[in-house]
Design a protein around this motif. Structure first.
Motif, mmCIF file in Angstrom:
data_model
loop_
_atom_site.group_PDB
_atom_site.id
_atom_site.type_symbol
_atom_site.label_atom_id
_atom_site.label_comp_id
_atom_site.label_asym_id
_atom_site.label_seq_id
_atom_site.Cartn_x
_atom_site.Cartn_y
_atom_site.Cartn_z
ATOM 1 N N ILE A 186 0.953 -1.271 0.007
ATOM 2 C CA ILE A 186 0.066 0.072 -0.250
ATOM 3 C C ILE A 186 0.848 1.216 -0.144
ATOM 4 C CG2 ILE A 186 -1.440 1.479 1.188
ATOM 5 C CD1 ILE A 186 -2.942 -1.139 2.317
ATOM 6 N N ASP A 187 0.494 2.222 -0.843
ATOM 7 C CA ASP A 187 1.220 3.684 -0.907
ATOM 8 C C ASP A 187 2.158 3.521 -1.777
ATOM 9 O OD1 ASP A 187 1.003 6.268 -0.346
ATOM 10 O OD2 ASP A 187 3.143 5.843 0.614
ATOM 11 N N ARG A 188 3.132 2.611 -1.700
ATOM 12 C CA ARG A 188 4.472 2.361 -2.533
ATOM 13 C C ARG A 188 5.009 0.823 -2.663
ATOM 14 N NH1 ARG A 188 6.235 4.309 3.392
ATOM 15 N NH2 ARG A 188 4.958 6.041 2.860
ATOM 16 N N VAL A 201 0.590 -3.583 -5.932
ATOM 17 C CA VAL A 201 0.670 -2.288 -5.119
ATOM 18 C C VAL A 201 -0.378 -1.380 -5.550
ATOM 19 C CG1 VAL A 201 2.280 -0.239 -4.950
ATOM 20 C CG2 VAL A 201 3.219 -2.333 -5.720
ATOM 21 N N VAL A 202 -0.940 -0.697 -4.427
ATOM 22 C CA VAL A 202 -1.909 0.328 -4.627
ATOM 23 C C VAL A 202 -1.508 1.537 -4.160
ATOM 24 C CG1 VAL A 202 -4.493 0.815 -4.223
ATOM 25 C CG2 VAL A 202 -3.772 -1.423 -4.281
ATOM 26 N N SER A 203 -1.842 2.623 -5.113
ATOM 27 C CA SER A 203 -1.100 3.783 -4.366
ATOM 28 C C SER A 203 -1.665 5.053 -5.455
ATOM 29 C CB SER A 203 0.608 4.024 -4.446
ATOM 30 O OG SER A 203 0.804 3.956 -5.927
ATOM 31 N N ILE A 204 -1.373 6.248 -5.005
ATOM 32 C CA ILE A 204 -1.693 7.232 -6.167
ATOM 33 C C ILE A 204 -0.582 7.175 -7.236
ATOM 34 C CG2 ILE A 204 -2.445 8.715 -4.369
ATOM 35 C CD1 ILE A 204 -0.102 10.627 -4.679
ATOM 36 N N ASP A 205 -1.054 7.906 -8.418
ATOM 37 C CA ASP A 205 -0.104 7.749 -9.482
ATOM 38 C C ASP A 205 1.056 9.034 -9.193
ATOM 39 O OD1 ASP A 205 1.396 8.421 -11.855
ATOM 40 O OD2 ASP A 205 -0.446 7.901 -13.024
ATOM 41 N N ASN A 206 2.152 8.461 -8.767
ATOM 42 C CA ASN A 206 2.925 9.545 -8.173
ATOM 43 C C ASN A 206 3.725 10.372 -9.313
ATOM 44 O OD1 ASN A 206 3.216 9.273 -5.122
ATOM 45 N ND2 ASN A 206 3.427 7.075 -5.786
ATOM 46 N N PHE A 207 3.802 9.723 -10.556
ATOM 47 C CA PHE A 207 4.433 10.471 -11.512
ATOM 48 C C PHE A 207 3.452 11.527 -11.711
ATOM 49 C CE2 PHE A 207 5.195 11.329 -15.989
ATOM 50 C CZ PHE A 207 6.471 11.543 -16.246
ATOM 51 N N ASN A 208 2.209 11.299 -12.022
ATOM 52 C CA ASN A 208 1.208 12.375 -12.294
ATOM 53 C C ASN A 208 1.163 13.419 -11.209
ATOM 54 O OD1 ASN A 208 -0.902 13.006 -14.132
ATOM 55 N ND2 ASN A 208 -1.865 12.778 -12.204
ATOM 56 N N ALA A 209 1.127 12.976 -9.957
ATOM 57 C CA ALA A 209 1.265 13.874 -8.999
ATOM 58 C C ALA A 209 2.264 14.912 -8.885
ATOM 59 C CB ALA A 209 1.315 13.143 -7.651
ATOM 60 N N GLY A 210 3.422 14.387 -9.495
ATOM 61 C CA GLY A 210 4.513 15.364 -9.683
ATOM 62 C C GLY A 210 4.220 16.246 -10.713
ATOM 63 N N SER A 235 10.504 5.413 -2.163
ATOM 64 C CA SER A 235 10.510 5.518 -3.678
ATOM 65 C C SER A 235 9.689 6.138 -4.384
ATOM 66 C CB SER A 235 10.608 3.936 -4.316
ATOM 67 O OG SER A 235 9.339 3.286 -3.946
ATOM 68 N N SER A 236 8.531 6.410 -3.753
ATOM 69 C CA SER A 236 7.529 7.176 -4.413
ATOM 70 C C SER A 236 7.780 8.722 -4.808
ATOM 71 C CB SER A 236 5.885 7.234 -3.483
ATOM 72 O OG SER A 236 6.430 7.607 -2.299
ATOM 73 N N ILE A 237 8.588 9.011 -3.995
ATOM 74 C CA ILE A 237 9.272 10.229 -4.235
ATOM 75 C C ILE A 237 10.066 10.649 -5.321
ATOM 76 C CG2 ILE A 237 10.662 12.341 -2.765
ATOM 77 C CD1 ILE A 237 7.901 11.519 -1.571
ATOM 78 N N ASP A 238 10.761 9.286 -5.619
ATOM 79 C CA ASP A 238 11.309 9.456 -6.813
ATOM 80 C C ASP A 238 10.541 9.573 -8.198
ATOM 81 O OD1 ASP A 238 14.248 9.231 -5.874
ATOM 82 O OD2 ASP A 238 13.681 7.014 -5.312
ATOM 83 N N LEU A 239 9.363 8.977 -8.020
ATOM 84 C CA LEU A 239 8.366 9.157 -9.164
ATOM 85 C C LEU A 239 7.813 10.395 -9.100
ATOM 86 C CD1 LEU A 239 6.720 5.746 -8.515
ATOM 87 C CD2 LEU A 239 8.212 6.151 -10.394
ATOM 88 N N ARG A 240 7.648 11.204 -7.958
ATOM 89 C CA ARG A 240 7.113 12.687 -7.785
ATOM 90 C C ARG A 240 8.150 13.429 -8.670
ATOM 91 N NH1 ARG A 240 4.550 12.639 -2.021
ATOM 92 N NH2 ARG A 240 3.018 10.817 -2.292
#
Length: 375
Positions: A186-188, A201-210, A235-240
């Motif tokens: 969950i989340d990342r 994995v279930v999360s927000i679309d972190n690339f799109n969020a960035g 790792s979700s921060i890297d995607l943002r």
């Protein structure tokens, strides 16, 4: 997913009432003609087939959902969640971030709330704490306990903000995998590509969020963007960051390593390293807690939020709108993250060898004072 075909009874005039549809569907769910994890027909499809309005079918599905028999998910359809008493499952919750961020508390509460419908049970041994180091010490023992208890599945939000988080997360996932216990992250994910491991994995679309946040700041008149995050972030921060970089460069601006700041937002000397051009600079923070502290540090240096610089974050924490400068943030669909995680768990219970699925959901930007220049 399995689809069942059926014929509904009609009255003397050939009309089908919502109660007839409801009673028939409920009976078929209880008799396992629609087993847990299967999809009910789309509302429009069923309405057209039986010559009733779509709102009639929606009303039936809403009633079934209120009774905990199905789950309606926008864009995905209506899935049966009802479990017969002799197939009740027990899931373990490993959400250490609940001690630090409200989003995990909401996800945690939603999972626990869904368990009260009777379709599954949850074990929560409290692997949460405000300190990342304490969470690290708790999480291994909780995981071992769940494995020893032979839970039917585990929901896990990988640990972050500790130096050896990647290694510990991998160790936990491998232990769960070796025990052949279904696992939903969950989340990342535990790592980004190419080292990414094969888990749902279930999360927000972190690339799109960035990208969304970068576009917002550029639309407000910023010509240079920075990204601020703490060491050992997920790792979700890297995607943002990737999403920010992609959007900024497509808009004809520069975004290099000189625009990345990994450090403590309380460190005034470090914060001073950021180049700020009054009225032209925007700062995207990895989350609201980082943004709140950074704005305080900037204020201490005489840098005016909304005049000299714009700042935004992620998660839309409750305190965000009560800061000295109310904070623009991206709100995560926490309850939907929990609901879809349950759907994936039910799918994996049927066959734990399924190809892993990644579900990326859209967040919602909440615009406040901190990201609007006062000209």
């Amino acid at each position: 997913m399995k689809t069942t075909h059926y014929k509904l009874p009609t009255d003397m005039k050939g009309k089908i009432s919502s109660k007839t549809i409801y009673d028939t569907l409920k009976d078929q769910i209880h008799k396992d003609r629609f087993p847990a994890g299967s999809m009910l027909p789309a509302e429009l499809t069923l309405a057209q087939k039986y010559l009733v309005s779509r709102p009639t079918i929606a009303k039936v599905y809403n009633q079934l959902q209120d009774e905990g028999l199905v789950l309606k998910t926008k864009g995905l359809g209506t899935v049966v969640t009802h479990q017969h008493a002799n197939t009740n499952h027990t899931f373990g919750l490993l959400l250490p971030g609940a001690g630090e961020s409200e989003i995990f508390s909401i996800i945690n509460d939603q999972l626990l709330g869904r368990s009260e419908t009777g379709s599954f049970n949850c074990l929560w041994e409290g692997a949460t704490a405000g300190s990342a180091e304490i969470r690290e010490s708790l999480i291994e023992s909780c995981c071992e306990s769940y494995i020893n208890k032979r839970v039917d599945g585990i929901f896990f939000s990988p640990l972050e903000r500790v130096p050896d988080a990647d290694e510990l997360n991998l160790k936990i996932c491998e232990a769960i995998q070796e025990a052949n216990i279904p696992l939903i992250l969950i989340d990342r994910n535990i790592r980004i590509s190419p080292d990414r491991r094969t888990f749902d994995v279930v999360s927000i679309d972190n690339f799109n969020a960035g990208s969304v946040m970068a576009k917002h700041l550029l639309d407000q008149g910023c010509e240079e963007l920075h990204f601020f995050y703490r060491p050992d972030s997920a790792s979700s921060i890297d995607l943002r960051i990737s999403g920010v970089r992609d959007l900024v460069q497509k808009q004809g601006h520069s975004f290099t390593t000189n625009n990345l700041f990994c450090g403590n937002p309380e460190d005034l000397d470090f914060v001073k390293k950021m180049k700020i051009t009054p009225g032209k600079t925007g700062i995207i923070c990895a989350n609201d807690s980082t943004a709140a502290v950074l704005m305080s540090s900037l204020d201490a240096q005489g840098v005016e939020i909304s005049s000299d610089v714009l700042v935004c974050g992620y998660d839309d924490m409750k305190y965000s709108k009560h800061l000295k400068h109310s904070l623009t943030s991206l709100r995560q669909p926490c309850e939907e993250i929990a609901n879809i995680s349950i759907e994936l768990m039910m799918r994996r219970l049927k066959d734990n060898s399924h190809i892993p699925i990644t579900v990326n959901l859209s967040g919602e930007i909440v615009i406040r004072e901190s990201s609007q220049f006062q000209r």
